[in-house]
Design a protein around this motif. Sequence first.
Motif, PDB file in Angstrom:
ATOM      1  N   VAL A  75       0.511  -6.951   0.642  1.00 27.57           N
ATOM      2  CA  VAL A  75       1.923  -7.269   0.457  1.00 27.57           C
ATOM      3  C   VAL A  75       2.329  -7.348  -1.010  1.00 27.57           C
ATOM      4  O   VAL A  75       3.452  -6.989  -1.373  1.00 27.57           O
ATOM      5  N   GLY A  76       1.419  -7.788  -1.885  1.00 30.38           N
ATOM      6  CA  GLY A  76       1.771  -7.894  -3.300  1.00 30.38           C
ATOM      7  C   GLY A  76       1.304  -6.737  -4.151  1.00 30.38           C
ATOM      8  O   GLY A  76       1.376  -6.804  -5.385  1.00 30.38           O
ATOM      9  N   GLU A  77       0.841  -5.669  -3.517  1.00 26.24           N
ATOM     10  CA  GLU A  77       0.296  -4.529  -4.255  1.00 26.24           C
ATOM     11  C   GLU A  77       1.433  -3.602  -4.706  1.00 26.24           C
ATOM     12  O   GLU A  77       1.966  -2.817  -3.908  1.00 26.24           O
ATOM     13  N   GLU A  78       1.788  -3.686  -5.979  1.00 26.81           N
ATOM     14  CA  GLU A  78       2.906  -2.898  -6.503  1.00 26.81           C
ATOM     15  C   GLU A  78       2.644  -1.400  -6.419  1.00 26.81           C
ATOM     16  O   GLU A  78       3.577  -0.605  -6.274  1.00 26.81           O
ATOM     17  N   ALA A  79       1.365  -1.012  -6.509  1.00 21.63           N
ATOM     18  CA  ALA A  79       1.034   0.414  -6.442  1.00 21.63           C
ATOM     19  C   ALA A  79       1.443   1.013  -5.102  1.00 21.63           C
ATOM     20  O   ALA A  79       1.824   2.185  -5.025  1.00 21.63           O
ATOM     21  N   MET A  80       1.391   0.213  -4.038  1.00 21.74           N
ATOM     22  CA  MET A  80       1.780   0.709  -2.718  1.00 21.74           C
ATOM     23  C   MET A  80       3.278   1.009  -2.691  1.00 21.74           C
ATOM     24  O   MET A  80       3.701   2.071  -2.210  1.00 21.74           O
ATOM     25  N   TYR A  81       4.081   0.094  -3.188  1.00 19.66           N
ATOM     26  CA  TYR A  81       5.533   0.296  -3.192  1.00 19.66           C
ATOM     27  C   TYR A  81       5.903   1.509  -4.043  1.00 19.66           C
ATOM     28  O   TYR A  81       6.729   2.340  -3.643  1.00 19.66           O
ATOM     29  N   ALA A  82       5.283   1.597  -5.219  1.00 21.64           N
ATOM     30  CA  ALA A  82       5.591   2.720  -6.116  1.00 21.64           C
ATOM     31  C   ALA A  82       5.181   4.046  -5.495  1.00 21.64           C
ATOM     32  O   ALA A  82       5.874   5.059  -5.646  1.00 21.64           O
ATOM     33  N   SER A  83       4.055   4.053  -4.785  1.00 24.15           N
ATOM     34  CA  SER A  83       3.572   5.292  -4.181  1.00 24.15           C
ATOM     35  C   SER A  83       4.558   5.842  -3.162  1.00 24.15           C
ATOM     36  O   SER A  83       4.733   7.056  -3.039  1.00 24.15           O
ATOM     37  N   PHE A  84       5.238   4.931  -2.442  1.00 20.04           N
ATOM     38  CA  PHE A  84       6.201   5.357  -1.419  1.00 20.04           C
ATOM     39  C   PHE A  84       7.613   5.514  -1.970  1.00 20.04           C
ATOM     40  O   PHE A  84       8.545   5.748  -1.203  1.00 20.04           O
ATOM     41  N   ALA A 141       9.488   3.234  -3.791  1.00 17.77           N
ATOM     42  CA  ALA A 141      10.325   2.047  -3.864  1.00 17.77           C
ATOM     43  C   ALA A 141      10.392   1.544  -5.306  1.00 17.77           C
ATOM     44  O   ALA A 141       9.368   1.466  -5.987  1.00 17.77           O
ATOM     45  N   ARG A 142      11.578   1.170  -5.760  1.00 14.61           N
ATOM     46  CA  ARG A 142      11.763   0.652  -7.132  1.00 14.61           C
ATOM     47  C   ARG A 142      11.492  -0.845  -7.202  1.00 14.61           C
ATOM     48  O   ARG A 142      11.241  -1.378  -8.269  1.00 14.61           O
ATOM     49  N   THR A 143      11.578  -1.517  -6.055  1.00 12.69           N
ATOM     50  CA  THR A 143      11.313  -2.954  -5.982  1.00 12.69           C
ATOM     51  C   THR A 143      10.244  -3.190  -4.918  1.00 12.69           C
ATOM     52  O   THR A 143       9.775  -2.237  -4.282  1.00 12.69           O
ATOM     53  N   ALA A 144       9.871  -4.456  -4.716  1.00 10.44           N
ATOM     54  CA  ALA A 144       8.789  -4.755  -3.774  1.00 10.44           C
ATOM     55  C   ALA A 144       9.219  -5.804  -2.749  1.00 10.44           C
ATOM     56  O   ALA A 144       8.620  -6.888  -2.661  1.00 10.44           O
ATOM     57  N   PRO A 145      10.241  -5.538  -1.936  1.00 10.08           N
ATOM     58  CA  PRO A 145      10.624  -6.483  -0.882  1.00 10.08           C
ATOM     59  C   PRO A 145       9.570  -6.537   0.220  1.00 10.08           C
ATOM     60  O   PRO A 145       8.921  -5.525   0.524  1.00 10.08           O
ATOM     61  N   VAL A 146       9.392  -7.699   0.812  1.00  7.20           N
ATOM     62  CA  VAL A 146       8.355  -7.898   1.825  1.00  7.20           C
ATOM     63  C   VAL A 146       8.586  -6.990   3.031  1.00  7.20           C
ATOM     64  O   VAL A 146       7.638  -6.429   3.596  1.00  7.20           O
ATOM     65  N   MET A 147       9.848  -6.815   3.437  1.00  2.00           N
ATOM     66  CA  MET A 147      10.144  -6.000   4.618  1.00  2.00           C
ATOM     67  C   MET A 147       9.673  -4.567   4.427  1.00  2.00           C
ATOM     68  O   MET A 147       9.052  -3.978   5.328  1.00  2.00           O
ATOM     69  N   LEU A 148       9.928  -4.009   3.260  1.00  2.00           N
ATOM     70  CA  LEU A 148       9.460  -2.654   2.989  1.00  2.00           C
ATOM     71  C   LEU A 148       7.940  -2.605   2.982  1.00  2.00           C
ATOM     72  O   LEU A 148       7.332  -1.659   3.493  1.00  2.00           O
ATOM     73  N   GLY A 149       7.324  -3.617   2.384  1.00  2.00           N
ATOM     74  CA  GLY A 149       5.864  -3.656   2.352  1.00  2.00           C
ATOM     75  C   GLY A 149       5.266  -3.658   3.740  1.00  2.00           C
ATOM     76  O   GLY A 149       4.256  -2.993   3.994  1.00  2.00           O
ATOM     77  N   PHE A 150       5.902  -4.392   4.670  1.00  4.22           N
ATOM     78  CA  PHE A 150       5.378  -4.440   6.035  1.00  4.22           C
ATOM     79  C   PHE A 150       5.521  -3.090   6.725  1.00  4.22           C
ATOM     80  O   PHE A 150       4.636  -2.675   7.488  1.00  4.22           O
TER      81      PHE A 150
END
Length: 557
Positions: A447-456, A458-467
């Motif tokens: 959930v706190g892995e910024e690399a995951m959000y950036a890979s997909f 996403a410019r931010t890291a909201p929990v809903m997107l992470g899930f």
Amino acid sequence: MGRDADSAEQRDAAAGPAQRRTKSSEERDAAVDAQAAIVLQKGTLDDVIDGIQIGLLVVTLICLIFVAVFGSSLPDIFPVTRPVYDAVLGVPDLVRGVPAAAERAWAEFPRTADEAAQLWAVWGAWFGEALHGLPYKECVLVFSWAMYLWETKLNIRQRDRLHEVRRPLAISSFISRQVYLEANAYGLDKSSLALVRDAVGQVQTTLIIVYDLIPMLWYAVGDLAEAHLGLGAEYEITHSVLFFVAATAVSTVLSLPFDVYSTFVVERKHGFNKQTWGLFVSDAVKSFLLVVIFGGPLVAVFLWVIGVAGPRFYLYTWALLAVVQLLAIVIYPTVIQPLFNKFEPLPAGELREAIEALASRLHFPLKKLYVVDGSKRSSHSNAYVFGFFKSKRIVIYDTLIGQCTTEEIVAIVGHELGHWKMNHVPRMLAMAQIQTFLVFFAFGCFVGEEAMYASFGARTAPVMLGFVFFQYLYEPLGSVLQFCSNVVSRINEFQADAFSKKLGYGKQLAAGLIKLQIENKSTMNPDPLYSAYHYSHPPLVERLNALDNPHVARKTE
């Protein structure tokens, strides 16, 4: 013309019973042959499947020829093959290194709690570093396509079985050739729809991932919420709920054409669908509203718990979902399902008396005995038990009453009571809770892995997107756990069958299962690998063989 018709009628009347039986037999044979031709016929979809398989075989042969001709020069001529070439060459060294690796692992195996804690910390640090450099999008695409190809291969194996027109000997004594062919024709139509649905779904998933459509929808919802509702970035939970509603609407629209085709083409063609267009639309609207009404608040509470619980949020979200699942078991049959079907007390009579006598014999706390109007939508039949503690209810579909005798229905109810007697439902619920805990624990690692959000994208890291992103990563493990759940479910079904047999309903249960198989046009001879992977219930032949075994489940008083 009138005299010719009269003479034809007179000849038919003069024909003996033997001639009429011969004519009727010839008509039946013609109908069976026509059905066999339908099952044997291979359409465009089968031609595409055959073409792909032949193409893959040709590509494999070409690759083997290239390897044989060029040998060690292959990576220099085609650099793209270098990773595969190096991996193949490394297999012997890997195998030879297994004993030494096992010896080192045993030497380093923790003997004390402190050593175990140190090893856990080392592994945790290594895992955290690995997550930073993981190519998330590429991994999801590989996982997704690997699962799709595996399941498509199973579907093709099953489709080959459905094209067979000869009954297996194991079922030839109680399943007519006509019934067998009708079931295969129904299975082929469902298989065609499933193959097309899966292919379209896989293309949709690939496009969604490659073009970062999930973050695009997230930010579009956020812009609209800010422009029209004045909700800024600080309203993440509200933003997430609105995103959930938008994503649900998109998913519903994308699946709607396949649902329509399944209901009004496939199911109607084979005599199952009873729905009108008005009822179909009403059900679709009700389903969407229920998802929004119940899902929206659940999303909000879920995100709030994560926000206040800290790093160990997975314990609290797991507990939350466990409570929600238990409530759903109570609410669904008593509140939600009556929105779609009409439940009425089973009328007094032989069937009610027989079921109540069985419940009394087993000390089953039967509070209500219902019949539900399943025939309003479909000819498929079912029966089930629900409720907690001393308040149990039995529900029987009206279609089941029309298809089986009283003794056969009681035998089927005895099977359902077997699930209750042997605590199968609590055990399956416990398995579901273990799976839920694994989901949230694993999500806590990502959930706190910024690399995951950036890979997909996403410019931010909201929990809903992470899930949402995590669900794609979790898919392979989810399939493995679902397979394990199906294995346990099949074991439970055998045990419930044995329970009904012990009550003295072995023959009646077998007859009822055969009738249900025939009436529902279920696949009579599934591919073993396909059924092992997909089926939560054992195939009919396996269940009948277990019921016929004289050493299993002898009758008890």
